[in-house]
Design a protein around this motif. Structure first.
Motif, short mmCIF file in Angstrom:
data_model
loop_
_atom_site.label_atom_id
_atom_site.label_comp_id
_atom_site.label_asym_id
_atom_site.label_seq_id
_atom_site.Cartn_x
_atom_site.Cartn_y
_atom_site.Cartn_z
N CYS A 4 46.11 4.63 4.55
CA CYS A 4 45.41 4.28 3.32
C CYS A 4 45.77 2.85 2.89
O CYS A 4 46.93 2.47 2.90
N CYS A 7 47.59 3.12 -1.22
CA CYS A 7 48.98 3.54 -1.43
C CYS A 7 49.86 3.23 -0.22
O CYS A 7 51.08 3.24 -0.33
N GLY A 10 49.53 7.46 2.47
CA GLY A 10 48.67 8.54 2.93
C GLY A 10 47.87 8.17 4.15
O GLY A 10 47.84 7.02 4.58
N CYS A 34 41.97 9.66 1.10
CA CYS A 34 43.42 9.58 1.34
C CYS A 34 44.06 10.92 0.99
O CYS A 34 43.79 11.48 -0.06
N CYS A 37 47.04 9.63 -2.20
CA CYS A 37 46.63 9.19 -3.54
C CYS A 37 45.23 9.67 -3.91
O CYS A 37 44.78 9.47 -5.03
ZN LIG Z 1 46.32 6.51 -0.53
#
Ligand SMILES: [Zn+2]
Length: 112
Positions: A4, A7, A10, A34, A37
């Motif tokens: 991701c 963040c 993830g 994700c 998050c």
């Molecule tokens: Zn994320």
């Protein structure tokens, strides 16, 4: 698995139920989400399709959130302005823009 971008913890998993709400219309599109998050990333073509439909219905998504990747050129990072915004804001090759950093966001304002 793709990490991701928001963040950086993830992983992105494919989903088929991202909800895009435009005015009083609700669109369900495919994309990635994700698993940490929960940020959702609709596929670009899906977003584009949704925007096309929305315009036919006479609604324009505002604020409009689009996802783009930066590219590298001559040692700098390049951001391509989506064609829709280019037309809507009447941007030209030499349009002067003001770039403001607001927290971790970048606001780009055409000036002149
Ligand atoms: Zn994320």
């Amino acid at each position: 698995m793709k990490k991701c971008l928001i963040c950086e913890k993830g992983e992105l998993v494919k989903v088929e139920d991202i909800i895009l709400e435009i005015e009083e219309y609700v669109f369900i599109v495919k994309g990635e989400s994700c698993n940490s998050c929960k940020e959702e990333f609709p596929y670009e073509e899906e977003t584009q399709k949704t925007i096309d439909i929305a315009r036919k219905l006479g609604v324009w998504p505002e604020p409009l959130k689009l996802y783009r990747h930066l590219s590298k050129s001559g040692g700098g990072l390049i951001l391509r302005v989506p064609a829709d915004l280019e037309k809507q804001l009447k941007l030209k090759e030499n349009t002067e823009i003001a770039i403001t950093k607001v927290g971790n966001k970048i606001v780009i304002e055409p000036g002149g």
